[in-house]
Design a protein around this motif. Structure first.
Motif, PDB file in Angstrom:
ATOM      1  N   SER A   9       8.772   2.854 -11.519  1.00  0.00           N
ATOM      2  CA  SER A   9       7.548   2.067 -11.343  1.00  0.00           C
ATOM      3  C   SER A   9       7.492   0.846 -12.263  1.00  0.00           C
ATOM      4  N   GLU A  10       8.045   0.952 -13.462  1.00  0.00           N
ATOM      5  CA  GLU A  10       8.054  -0.203 -14.369  1.00  0.00           C
ATOM      6  C   GLU A  10       8.991  -1.292 -13.870  1.00  0.00           C
ATOM      7  N   PHE A  11      10.129  -0.882 -13.300  1.00  0.00           N
ATOM      8  CA  PHE A  11      11.124  -1.835 -12.809  1.00  0.00           C
ATOM      9  C   PHE A  11      10.585  -2.649 -11.631  1.00  0.00           C
ATOM     10  N   ARG A  16       6.724  -6.729  -7.531  1.00  0.00           N
ATOM     11  CA  ARG A  16       5.454  -6.681  -6.789  1.00  0.00           C
ATOM     12  C   ARG A  16       4.578  -7.866  -7.145  1.00  0.00           C
ATOM     13  N   LEU A  17       4.506  -8.167  -8.441  1.00  0.00           N
ATOM     14  CA  LEU A  17       3.691  -9.296  -8.890  1.00  0.00           C
ATOM     15  C   LEU A  17       4.239 -10.620  -8.370  1.00  0.00           C
ATOM     16  N   ALA A  18       5.551 -10.682  -8.143  1.00  0.00           N
ATOM     17  CA  ALA A  18       6.172 -11.899  -7.616  1.00  0.00           C
ATOM     18  C   ALA A  18       6.019 -12.016  -6.109  1.00  0.00           C
ATOM     19  N   GLY A  19       5.444 -10.992  -5.473  1.00  0.00           N
ATOM     20  CA  GLY A  19       5.175 -11.070  -4.048  1.00  0.00           C
ATOM     21  C   GLY A  19       6.144 -10.336  -3.142  1.00  0.00           C
ATOM     22  N   VAL A  20       7.087  -9.581  -3.725  1.00  0.00           N
ATOM     23  CA  VAL A  20       8.003  -8.807  -2.885  1.00  0.00           C
ATOM     24  C   VAL A  20       7.218  -7.669  -2.245  1.00  0.00           C
TER      25      VAL A  20
END
Length: 100
Positions: A9-11, A16-20
């Motif tokens: 989850s950390e990786f 996710r924040l970059a939009g993937v």
């Protein structure tokens, strides 16, 4: 073409924040293998990003499949080499060595 990211989850958080859109939190070996097989079967995914240390957690046969995969191109980040170098992966995908 889409990017898929598999790791703890950390990786995957930064991706996710970059939009993937396709991020998969794989905390167990079974989940990791399941998600890898799911992404390999997804025709929309062009790049699969894995946490480098996860390459040692998967069976040898699946690891060989990932190392030889052109679509999706598999890129490992962190945790050591985790397979082929970026140069070798680009050479395999494009067909020429861009560093020459």
């Amino acid at each position: 073409m889409e990017i898929a990211v598999i790791g703890n989850s950390e990786f995957i958080l930064g991706f996710r924040l970059a939009g993937v859109q396709k991020t998969y939190a794989a905390e167990t070996d079974e989940r990791l293998i399941d998600y890898i097989n799911r992404v390999l079967g997804d025709k929309e995914v062009g790049i699969l990003v894995l946490e480098g240390k996860n390459m040692e957690r998967i069976p040898q046969r699946l690891r060989t499949t990932l190392e030889n995969s052109v679509k999706p191109t598999v890129i490992t980040i962190g945790g050591g080499e985790g397979g082929l170098s970026m140069r070798e992966r680009i050479k395999r995908s494009v067909g020429v060595d861009l560093w020459k």
